[in-house]
Enzyme design. Structure first.
Site, PDB file in Angstrom:
ATOM      1  N   GLU A 173       0.703  -1.259  -0.044  1.00  0.00           N
ATOM      2  CA  GLU A 173      -0.165   0.013  -0.037  1.00  0.00           C
ATOM      3  C   GLU A 173       0.800   1.394  -0.006  1.00  0.00           C
ATOM      4  OE1 GLU A 173      -3.157  -0.216  -0.601  1.00  0.00           O
ATOM      5  OE2 GLU A 173      -2.969  -2.464  -0.462  1.00  0.00           O
TER       6      GLU A 173
ATOM      7  N   TRP B 273       1.792   1.852  -3.469  1.00  0.00           N
ATOM      8  CA  TRP B 273       0.680   2.358  -4.115  1.00  0.00           C
ATOM      9  C   TRP B 273       0.806   3.780  -4.256  1.00  0.00           C
ATOM     10  CZ3 TRP B 273      -2.302   1.047  -8.039  1.00  0.00           C
ATOM     11  CH2 TRP B 273      -2.805  -0.154  -8.360  1.00  0.00           C
TER      12      TRP B 273
ATOM     13  N   TRP C 244     -21.869  11.814 -19.244  1.00  0.00           N
ATOM     14  CA  TRP C 244     -22.079  11.630 -18.019  1.00  0.00           C
ATOM     15  C   TRP C 244     -23.565  12.181 -17.801  1.00  0.00           C
ATOM     16  CZ3 TRP C 244     -18.630   8.466 -15.943  1.00  0.00           C
ATOM     17  CH2 TRP C 244     -17.209   8.598 -16.375  1.00  0.00           C
TER      18      TRP C 244
ATOM     19  N   ASN D  39     -10.697   2.113   2.879  1.00  0.00           N
ATOM     20  CA  ASN D  39     -10.262   2.066   1.500  1.00  0.00           C
ATOM     21  C   ASN D  39     -11.269   1.196   0.605  1.00  0.00           C
ATOM     22  OD1 ASN D  39      -8.421   2.197  -0.857  1.00  0.00           O
ATOM     23  ND2 ASN D  39      -8.464  -0.105  -0.761  1.00  0.00           N
TER      24      ASN D  39
ATOM     25  N   TRP E 171     -16.581  11.315 -12.684  1.00  0.00           N
ATOM     26  CA  TRP E 171     -15.759  11.034 -11.441  1.00  0.00           C
ATOM     27  C   TRP E 171     -15.212  12.220 -10.921  1.00  0.00           C
ATOM     28  CZ3 TRP E 171     -10.764  12.628 -12.258  1.00  0.00           C
ATOM     29  CH2 TRP E 171     -10.314  13.008 -13.569  1.00  0.00           C
TER      30      TRP E 171
ATOM     31  N   TRP F 267      -9.823   7.707  -7.771  1.00  0.00           N
ATOM     32  CA  TRP F 267     -10.754   7.972  -8.431  1.00  0.00           C
ATOM     33  C   TRP F 267     -10.943   7.450 -10.050  1.00  0.00           C
ATOM     34  CZ3 TRP F 267     -15.708   8.794  -7.363  1.00  0.00           C
ATOM     35  CH2 TRP F 267     -16.135   9.087  -6.104  1.00  0.00           C
TER      36      TRP F 267
HETATM   37  P1  FAD Z   1      -3.386   1.461   5.335  1.00  0.00           P
HETATM   38  O1  FAD Z   1      -3.889   0.492   4.429  1.00  0.00           O
HETATM   39  O2  FAD Z   1      -2.971   1.312   6.745  1.00  0.00           O
HETATM   40  O3  FAD Z   1      -2.157   1.660   4.182  1.00  0.00           O
HETATM   41  C1  FAD Z   1      -0.956   2.547   4.503  1.00  0.00           C
HETATM   42  C2  FAD Z   1      -0.773   3.833   4.057  1.00  0.00           C
HETATM   43  O4  FAD Z   1      -0.914   3.695   2.488  1.00  0.00           O
HETATM   44  C3  FAD Z   1      -1.974   4.627   4.009  1.00  0.00           C
HETATM   45  O5  FAD Z   1      -2.198   5.670   5.011  1.00  0.00           O
HETATM   46  C4  FAD Z   1      -1.733   5.508   2.571  1.00  0.00           C
HETATM   47  O6  FAD Z   1      -1.091   6.698   2.803  1.00  0.00           O
HETATM   48  C5  FAD Z   1      -1.281   4.524   1.573  1.00  0.00           C
HETATM   49  N1  FAD Z   1      -2.444   3.860   0.657  1.00  0.00           N
HETATM   50  C6  FAD Z   1      -2.888   2.860   1.126  1.00  0.00           C
HETATM   51  N2  FAD Z   1      -3.814   2.637   0.047  1.00  0.00           N
HETATM   52  C7  FAD Z   1      -3.465   3.430  -0.734  1.00  0.00           C
HETATM   53  C8  FAD Z   1      -3.798   3.720  -2.121  1.00  0.00           C
HETATM   54  N3  FAD Z   1      -4.755   2.889  -2.813  1.00  0.00           N
HETATM   55  N4  FAD Z   1      -3.460   4.684  -2.861  1.00  0.00           N
HETATM   56  C9  FAD Z   1      -2.519   5.417  -2.556  1.00  0.00           C
HETATM   57  N5  FAD Z   1      -2.108   5.187  -1.150  1.00  0.00           N
HETATM   58  C10 FAD Z   1      -2.349   4.201  -0.261  1.00  0.00           C
HETATM   59  N6  FAD Z   1      -5.481   8.045   0.550  1.00  0.00           N
HETATM   60  C11 FAD Z   1      -5.111   8.989   0.778  1.00  0.00           C
HETATM   61  O7  FAD Z   1      -3.936   9.273   1.544  1.00  0.00           O
HETATM   62  N7  FAD Z   1      -5.634  10.377   0.499  1.00  0.00           N
HETATM   63  C12 FAD Z   1      -6.830  10.590  -0.189  1.00  0.00           C
HETATM   64  O8  FAD Z   1      -7.120  11.674  -0.409  1.00  0.00           O
HETATM   65  C13 FAD Z   1      -7.239   9.234  -0.860  1.00  0.00           C
HETATM   66  N8  FAD Z   1      -8.351   9.265  -1.679  1.00  0.00           N
HETATM   67  C14 FAD Z   1      -8.775   8.039  -2.117  1.00  0.00           C
HETATM   68  C15 FAD Z   1      -9.908   7.945  -3.050  1.00  0.00           C
HETATM   69  C16 FAD Z   1     -10.482   6.571  -3.645  1.00  0.00           C
HETATM   70  C17 FAD Z   1     -11.551   7.031  -4.493  1.00  0.00           C
HETATM   71  C18 FAD Z   1      -9.781   5.634  -3.421  1.00  0.00           C
HETATM   72  C19 FAD Z   1     -10.213   4.361  -3.787  1.00  0.00           C
HETATM   73  C20 FAD Z   1      -8.648   5.578  -2.475  1.00  0.00           C
HETATM   74  C21 FAD Z   1      -8.168   7.013  -1.882  1.00  0.00           C
HETATM   75  N9  FAD Z   1      -7.194   6.639  -1.185  1.00  0.00           N
HETATM   76  C22 FAD Z   1      -6.516   7.909  -0.482  1.00  0.00           C
HETATM   77  C23 FAD Z   1      -6.409   5.590  -0.712  1.00  0.00           C
HETATM   78  C24 FAD Z   1      -6.792   4.658   0.573  1.00  0.00           C
HETATM   79  O9  FAD Z   1      -8.214   4.503   0.473  1.00  0.00           O
HETATM   80  C25 FAD Z   1      -6.265   5.358   1.872  1.00  0.00           C
HETATM   81  O10 FAD Z   1      -5.221   5.855   1.937  1.00  0.00           O
HETATM   82  C26 FAD Z   1      -6.554   4.314   2.992  1.00  0.00           C
HETATM   83  O11 FAD Z   1      -7.826   4.058   3.037  1.00  0.00           O
HETATM   84  C27 FAD Z   1      -5.877   5.130   4.225  1.00  0.00           C
HETATM   85  O12 FAD Z   1      -6.196   4.270   5.435  1.00  0.00           O
HETATM   86  P2  FAD Z   1      -5.087   3.811   6.015  1.00  0.00           P
HETATM   87  O13 FAD Z   1      -4.092   4.914   6.445  1.00  0.00           O
HETATM   88  O14 FAD Z   1      -5.711   2.810   7.345  1.00  0.00           O
HETATM   89  O15 FAD Z   1      -4.433   2.871   4.905  1.00  0.00           O
END
Ligand code: FAD
Length: 474
Positions: free
Chosen positions: A277, A280, A309, A344, A362, A385
């Site tokens: 993650e 990512w 849309w 997520n 979107w 998105w």
């Molecule tokens: P964990 O699962 O603990 O992951 C650890 C860290 O990895 C997160 O804190 C984050 O920094 C990073 N991370 C995890 N998943 C992703 C991912 N898919 N993409 C990029 N980084 C990731 N994340 C944001 O930080 N800011 C946003 O504005 C954001 N918008 C999102 C919008 C959509 C439509 C989607 C599908 C995902 C988005 N995410 C965003 C990614 C992800 O959902 C969140 O980072 C995650 O839910 C944060 O929870 P966590 O810290 O417990 O994640």
């Protein structure tokens, strides 16, 4: 000599490359600055909650800098352009010799930094650092020296480079010698709407580090089994801290390695799953630098811009308010509206619902998320998105459309998450929670909960047709 550290999205003293470099010369006078730019934040749709979170962390930062003999100056102006001219004057009045800052990678931020460097080039040496990423953008490329468009090969190349790179965390600077503790002026609240933040996210880098440590010690092993279940706290919830730089990705990586030394070898384990993650996060940031159009509301896949849309303001509003009649979607949106954070799996479900069930652009979803999220981050949000909308690089194919009912059944089987956010469904039994009206009808009851705004099967067909037509047109 005077060194100025310009804090932006790096509100911490530990493992802060710019701050560390500015403090290396023990003779230098070190001062710091933060410039609030409320008009710019409005243009970027920054959530009031995130502004509040920044403000609270700024207070903590002022305190920890003062203890080290570094005064944090604070100024408020309208936008980035104003911040450049003000900072130029500030450098002159404080006789700054060298400016230290950590790079931001979004297009407006990069242009601002270029403008500043140019404006002060005669008198100030500028030192910019790659700090908010494990590896700098442009350093992980294909054999043709291009950025990867597909995630899996990016990750492979990324991890190979990571093992060769120096990703040690830097300590917080020592207190400056022979310097008195600076006077701490009260930081004026931002001229921006402020919003309450719940207790879920404690303030301060120490709180963030503690959360990181306990997650890596106690939870990361189960990450793969738990990460998709919104009723469980199975993810780290560190994103708000990473988004504003209260925590660095190196701190995350190093803590993970300390607790799980075999993380890189055991690729089917929870620790590797979590590292994935973090990668990512890197991928999306590298992408916005390689393709700046992503910062300008443009899709990566151009033909998707011809999708027609729906203009459906009532449906959009129902989605925003958590009143679509699809329980998992509504519970998720209410979690977002009330806490500024969303799980997520749910972000993926609600994004798919907005774009592929309601056939709404979107960009509406991207904008609304930014306006609510405590962890709002242009690259991750845009990446998420565009992934969900099938307009991005390595996105879900457009014909992949989540069924919001079966997604709910799979990831919140007993409806625990749904019930936590939709009190109006409290009486609905577990097995009916994903289709509450069917149950209500049988019971001859009327629920204070909306009927589904759209029929999923029909919406699916319409969306496939809309994407196929757009593809043909292009
Ligand atoms: P964990 O699962 O603990 O992951 C650890 C860290 O990895 C997160 O804190 C984050 O920094 C990073 N991370 C995890 N998943 C992703 C991912 N898919 N993409 C990029 N980084 C990731 N994340 C944001 O930080 N800011 C946003 O504005 C954001 N918008 C999102 C919008 C959509 C439509 C989607 C599908 C995902 C988005 N995410 C965003 C990614 C992800 O959902 C969140 O980072 C995650 O839910 C944060 O929870 P966590 O810290 O417990 O994640």
């Amino acid at each position: 000599t005077t060194h100025l550290v310009w804090f932006r999205n790096d509100l911490r003293i530990t493992d802060n490359r710019a701050l560390h470099a500015a403090c290396e010369d023990p003779q230098a006078r070190v001062i710091a600055i933060f410039i609030a730019t409320p008009e710019q934040w409005k243009q970027h749709e920054m959530a009031p909650r995130q502004a509040t979170f920044i403000y609270q962390h700024l207070q903590a930062l002022q305190h920890s800098l003062a203890e080290r003999g570094i005064a944090l100056h604070y100024h408020q102006c309208d936008d980035f352009a104003d911040s450049v001219s003000w900072l130029k004057d500030f450098c002159a009045s404080e006789k700054v010799d060298a400016l230290f800052y950590n790079k931001q990678y979004e297009i407006n931020e990069r242009q601002r930094d270029l403008a500043l460097e140019k404006a002060v080039s005669d008198t100030v040496m500028c030192h910019a650092f790659d700090d908010s990423l494990l590896l700098p953008p442009g350093s992980v490329t294909t054999g043709n020296d291009e950025m990867y468009k597909v995630y899996t090969p990016f990750r492979r190349a990324f991890l190979a480079r990571l093992t060769e790179s120096d990703s040690r965390s830097l300590p917080a600077p020592q207190a400056r010698e022979n310097v008195e503790k600076p006077v701490m002026h009260k930081l004026m609240p931002f001229d921006y709407p402020l919003a309450a933040i719940g207790d879920d996210f404690a303030i301060g880098e120490e709180a963030a580090r503690n959360q990181l440590r306990s997650f890596c010690r106690e939870q990361v092993q189960d990450y793969l089994e738990q990460r998709d279940l919104p009723a469980i706290d199975g993810t780290s919830s560190l994103s708000p801290y990473l988004a504003i730089g209260v925590l660095s990705p190196r701190q995350c990586l190093n803590r993970l390695r300390t607790e799980c030394p075999d993380v890189l070898e055991k690729t089917d384990g929870g620790a590797f799953g979590w590292l994935n993650e973090l990668v990512w996060r890197e991928f999306y940031r590298h992408l916005i630098v390689a393709w700046p159009k992503l910062c300008k509301h443009q899709p990566f896949v151009e033909w998707t811009d011809s999708v027609r849309w729906r203009d459906a303001p009532d449906d959009l509003q129902a989605w925003k308010n958590g009143k679509t009649g699809y329980p998992i979607v509504d519970a998720a949106m209410r979690q977002l509206n009330s806490t500024g954070w969303m799980h997520n799996r749910l972000r993926m479900i609600v994004a798919s619902f907005l774009v592929k069930d309601l056939l709404i652009n979107w960009r509406e979803g991207e904008r609304y998320f930014m306006s609510q999220l405590l962890d709002g981050d242009l690259a991750a949000n845009n990446g998420g998105w565009q992934w969900g909308a099938s307009t991005g690089t390595d996105a879900a194919p457009y014909f992949r459309i989540f069924n919001p009912t079966t997604q709910g059944e799979r990831f919140d089987k007993a409806g625990r998450f749904i019930k936590a956010w939709l009190p109006e469904l409290a009486d609905v039994p577990e097995r009916d929670i994903h289709q509450p009206h069917r149950w209500a009808e049988k019971q001859h009851r009327v629920l204070d909960y909306p009927l589904p705004v759209i029929d999923h099967a029909r919406a699916r067909k319409d969306t496939l047709a809309a994407f196929e037509a757009a593809k043909k047109r292009s």
